[in-house]
Design a protein around this motif. Structure first.
Motif, PDB file in Angstrom:
ATOM      1  N   VAL A 189       0.824  -1.213   0.000  1.00  0.00           N
ATOM      2  CA  VAL A 189       0.000   0.000   0.000  1.00  0.00           C
ATOM      3  C   VAL A 189       0.860   1.267   0.000  1.00  0.00           C
ATOM      4  N   GLN A 190       2.003   1.188   0.649  1.00  0.00           N
ATOM      5  CA  GLN A 190       2.733   2.394   1.075  1.00  0.00           C
ATOM      6  C   GLN A 190       3.090   3.368  -0.055  1.00  0.00           C
ATOM      7  N   HIS A 191       3.532   2.844  -1.200  1.00  0.00           N
ATOM      8  CA  HIS A 191       4.037   3.739  -2.252  1.00  0.00           C
ATOM      9  C   HIS A 191       3.026   4.041  -3.358  1.00  0.00           C
ATOM     10  N   ILE A 192       1.754   3.724  -3.148  1.00  0.00           N
ATOM     11  CA  ILE A 192       0.739   4.085  -4.145  1.00  0.00           C
ATOM     12  C   ILE A 192       0.617   5.611  -4.136  1.00  0.00           C
ATOM     13  N   HIS A 193       0.839   6.240  -5.286  1.00  0.00           N
ATOM     14  CA  HIS A 193       0.963   7.704  -5.314  1.00  0.00           C
ATOM     15  C   HIS A 193      -0.324   8.423  -4.936  1.00  0.00           C
ATOM     16  N   GLY A 194      -1.445   8.019  -5.551  1.00  0.00           N
ATOM     17  CA  GLY A 194      -2.702   8.748  -5.360  1.00  0.00           C
ATOM     18  C   GLY A 194      -3.344   8.423  -4.014  1.00  0.00           C
ATOM     19  N   PHE A 195      -3.907   9.440  -3.379  1.00  0.00           N
ATOM     20  CA  PHE A 195      -4.485   9.247  -2.051  1.00  0.00           C
ATOM     21  C   PHE A 195      -5.677   8.292  -2.093  1.00  0.00           C
ATOM     22  N   ALA A 196      -6.579   8.490  -3.058  1.00  0.00           N
ATOM     23  CA  ALA A 196      -7.789   7.660  -3.113  1.00  0.00           C
ATOM     24  C   ALA A 196      -7.433   6.204  -3.417  1.00  0.00           C
ATOM     25  N   GLU A 197      -6.483   6.002  -4.333  1.00  0.00           N
ATOM     26  CA  GLU A 197      -6.074   4.638  -4.680  1.00  0.00           C
ATOM     27  C   GLU A 197      -5.417   3.959  -3.471  1.00  0.00           C
ATOM     28  N   ARG A 198      -4.610   4.730  -2.763  1.00  0.00           N
ATOM     29  CA  ARG A 198      -3.937   4.169  -1.587  1.00  0.00           C
ATOM     30  C   ARG A 198      -4.964   3.847  -0.495  1.00  0.00           C
ATOM     31  N   ALA A 199      -5.934   4.732  -0.339  1.00  0.00           N
ATOM     32  CA  ALA A 199      -6.975   4.502   0.673  1.00  0.00           C
ATOM     33  C   ALA A 199      -7.746   3.219   0.353  1.00  0.00           C
ATOM     34  N   ALA A 200      -8.052   2.998  -0.929  1.00  0.00           N
ATOM     35  CA  ALA A 200      -8.812   1.797  -1.312  1.00  0.00           C
ATOM     36  C   ALA A 200      -7.987   0.540  -1.021  1.00  0.00           C
ATOM     37  N   ALA A 201      -6.695   0.589  -1.331  1.00  0.00           N
ATOM     38  CA  ALA A 201      -5.834  -0.578  -1.074  1.00  0.00           C
ATOM     39  C   ALA A 201      -5.706  -0.824   0.428  1.00  0.00           C
ATOM     40  N   ASN A 202      -5.611   0.255   1.199  1.00  0.00           N
ATOM     41  CA  ASN A 202      -5.504   0.089   2.657  1.00  0.00           C
ATOM     42  C   ASN A 202      -6.804  -0.480   3.233  1.00  0.00           C
ATOM     43  N   ASP A 203      -7.937  -0.033   2.695  1.00  0.00           N
ATOM     44  CA  ASP A 203      -9.226  -0.561   3.155  1.00  0.00           C
ATOM     45  C   ASP A 203      -9.302  -2.067   2.919  1.00  0.00           C
ATOM     46  N   ALA A 204      -8.791  -2.516   1.758  1.00  0.00           N
ATOM     47  CA  ALA A 204      -8.836  -3.952   1.442  1.00  0.00           C
ATOM     48  C   ALA A 204      -7.993  -4.739   2.447  1.00  0.00           C
ATOM     49  N   ALA A 205      -6.809  -4.206   2.775  1.00  0.00           N
ATOM     50  CA  ALA A 205      -5.955  -4.880   3.766  1.00  0.00           C
ATOM     51  C   ALA A 205      -6.630  -4.875   5.131  1.00  0.00           C
ATOM     52  N   ASN A 206      -7.250  -3.757   5.472  1.00  0.00           N
ATOM     53  CA  ASN A 206      -7.907  -3.657   6.780  1.00  0.00           C
ATOM     54  C   ASN A 206      -9.103  -4.590   6.902  1.00  0.00           C
ATOM     55  N   ALA A 207      -9.759  -4.880   5.782  1.00  0.00           N
ATOM     56  CA  ALA A 207     -10.891  -5.809   5.840  1.00  0.00           C
ATOM     57  C   ALA A 207     -10.395  -7.200   6.250  1.00  0.00           C
ATOM     58  N   LYS A 208      -9.250  -7.604   5.674  1.00  0.00           N
ATOM     59  CA  LYS A 208      -8.666  -8.907   6.060  1.00  0.00           C
ATOM     60  C   LYS A 208      -8.247  -8.883   7.530  1.00  0.00           C
ATOM     61  N   LEU A 209      -7.615  -7.788   7.903  1.00  0.00           N
ATOM     62  CA  LEU A 209      -7.147  -7.667   9.286  1.00  0.00           C
ATOM     63  C   LEU A 209      -8.326  -7.698  10.259  1.00  0.00           C
ATOM     64  N   GLY A 210      -9.384  -6.967   9.936  1.00  0.00           N
ATOM     65  CA  GLY A 210     -10.549  -6.909  10.818  1.00  0.00           C
ATOM     66  C   GLY A 210     -11.140  -8.283  11.076  1.00  0.00           C
ATOM     67  N   ALA A 211     -11.217  -9.103  10.017  1.00  0.00           N
ATOM     68  CA  ALA A 211     -11.805 -10.447  10.169  1.00  0.00           C
ATOM     69  C   ALA A 211     -10.945 -11.288  11.116  1.00  0.00           C
ATOM     70  N   ILE A 212      -9.621 -11.141  11.000  1.00  0.00           N
ATOM     71  CA  ILE A 212      -8.735 -11.934  11.874  1.00  0.00           C
ATOM     72  C   ILE A 212      -8.815 -11.420  13.314  1.00  0.00           C
ATOM     73  N   LEU A 213      -8.873 -10.104  13.492  1.00  0.00           N
ATOM     74  CA  LEU A 213      -8.988  -9.555  14.858  1.00  0.00           C
ATOM     75  C   LEU A 213     -10.283 -10.037  15.512  1.00  0.00           C
ATOM     76  N   ASP A 214     -11.367 -10.091  14.734  1.00  0.00           N
ATOM     77  CA  ASP A 214     -12.646 -10.577  15.280  1.00  0.00           C
ATOM     78  C   ASP A 214     -12.518 -12.032  15.730  1.00  0.00           C
ATOM     79  N   ALA A 215     -11.854 -12.832  14.894  1.00  0.00           N
ATOM     80  CA  ALA A 215     -11.703 -14.254  15.235  1.00  0.00           C
ATOM     81  C   ALA A 215     -10.862 -14.416  16.502  1.00  0.00           C
ATOM     82  N   LEU A 216      -9.806 -13.617  16.631  1.00  0.00           N
ATOM     83  CA  LEU A 216      -8.961 -13.714  17.832  1.00  0.00           C
ATOM     84  C   LEU A 216      -9.760 -13.307  19.067  1.00  0.00           C
TER      85      LEU A 216
END
Ligand SMILES: Cc1ncc(COP(=O)(O)O)c(C=O)c1O
Length: 381
Positions: A189-216
């Motif tokens: 995610v880190q080097h994606i130049h555009g803010f909106a594109e980077r935000a979308a990629a970060n949201d996708a990673a956070n969705a995976k993370l959120g599911a694992i945090l819920d399971a834990l």
């Protein structure tokens, strides 16, 4: 013992024009810009109520790590066991190794290092929890343990809730391991130049993370610390607050790779460029270009080419000219500087550039204030 240019430059410390007279190639840290960057991210994190785990893979320096801790960081991240051990030997307090290891000797050394100051490790498989557990028994120490998660980078860590829960159980089974939470570094995610594109990629990673945090949490193992993110995602992570801390590294220096990244979505710069390599024009082969004394042994080449400054004015770009030399290509209207001129180059990629140098030349304005060793230089082991 520091030899070469840093040793010759020691005599310039405190001289009013020391910056312009450096023996080169010399790694240069502009203290005003560096201090601005440390304070800027610390203030932003404090305001958002999120913590910081600044990453030492960027700087490999005890002095810089201590400045980050003094600005409020919880601990300092390290990429390799050798990096962590070098910084610990140089007196740095809480450290977290943000990568799994596969060596009995390193596991033992990390467990011993926890006798001196809090030490954290990430765990990507139950056997590693058992190995760290055995090492802490041997050393009579305790390690903080984080479940390592893969939220899209495909480098290390587990990607499913079931695997994360299994590692959590393996950690809890070891008396020498204190279950601290998870690490989820979204490197892509880190080097994606555009803010909106980077935000979308970060949201996708956070969705995976959120599911694992819920399971834990569902398995009775809620994560107290959720560590991840970096310079590129810092504002997104501060707003989203799924992470409890940001592992930013490059923000202190700003290299050419990060220059095009629109950090806050308004096109405005957030961090200042503080890291340069001072070089000298050593040969002048033809009109329109000049040859400097710094090639790929002084500047990592895995990034956009350096911009070159003369007396604070950008005069051109560097074109690679071998291991030891660079070619200054002046911008239109700029002359090629004469032999003997000291110039300052931005760096393509900060982490591997720092790893090429024994010391930082810490400058404020025109004055060389100090020479700081890169204690973990070469500690990629
Ligand atoms: C695990 C981890 N955390 C944090 C960082 C720091 O990232 P950045 O320099 O983009 O802030 C890195 C960089 O590669 C990393 O590998």
């Amino acid at each position: 013992v520091i030899a070469g240019a840093p040793a010759l430059n020691a005599a310039l410390i405190g001289q009013p024009d020391g910056r312009a007279r450096l023996e080169t190639p010399a790694l240069l840290l502009d203290l005003d810009a560096f201090e601005h960057n440390v304070a800027r991210l610390a203030a932003l994190a404090a305001e958002a109520g999120i913590g910081l785990l600044p990453h030492a893979k960027t700087h490999k320096s005890a002095r810089i790590a201590k400045a980050q801790l003094a600005a409020g960081a919880r601990a300092i991240g390290c990429a390799k066991a050798g990096e962590l051990l070098a910084l610990r030997a140089a007196g740095v307090g809480p450290l977290v190794l943000t990568a799994p290891v596969a060596s009995r000797a390193k596991i033992a050394a990390l467990a011993r290092a926890a006798a001196e100051a809090p030490t954290g490790v990430v765990i990507d498989r139950p056997e590693l929890a058992a190995a760290y557990g055995a090492a802490t028994r041997e050393a009579s120490t305790t390690l903080d343990a984080y479940i390592d998660l893969d939220v899209g980078l495909g480098r290390f860590g587990v990607a499913t809730p079931a695997e994360a829960v299994a590692i959590g159980r393996a950690i809890l089974a070891e008396p020498g391991l204190r279950y601290a939470g998870v690490q989820a570094y979204q490197g892509l995610v880190q080097h994606i130049h555009g803010f909106a594109e980077r935000a979308a990629a970060n949201d996708a990673a956070n969705a995976k993370l959120g599911a694992i945090l819920d399971a834990l949490a569902g398995a009775g193992m809620p994560a107290t610390i959720v560590s991840g993110g970096g310079t590129g995602s810092h504002l997104l992570d501060a707003r989203r607050r799924l992470l409890t801390e940001i592992q930013a590294g490059s923000y202190i220096f700003m290299d050419e790779g990060y220059q095009p990244v629109d950090f806050h979505g308004d096109g405005a710069p957030v961090f200042r460029t503080s890291l340069f390599v001072a070089v000298t024009v050593v040969a002048h082969s033809a009109p329109g270009f000049a040859i400097t004394d710094a090639g790929s042994k002084s500047l990592a080449v895995d990034g956009p080419p350096p911009r070159v400054f003369r007396d604070g004015v950008e005069i051109g770009r560097i074109q690679w000219c071998g291991d030891e030399y660079g070619r200054v290509l002046p911008h239109p209207g700029q002359a090629a500087p004469p032999v003997g001129t000291v110039l300052e180059c931005t760096v393509p990629h900060c982490d591997p550039t720092v790893n090429l140098h024994d010391a930082y030349h810490a400058v404020r304005g025109t004055v060389l204030e100090g020479i700081w060793p890169v204690e973990a230089r070469g500690r990629a082991d």
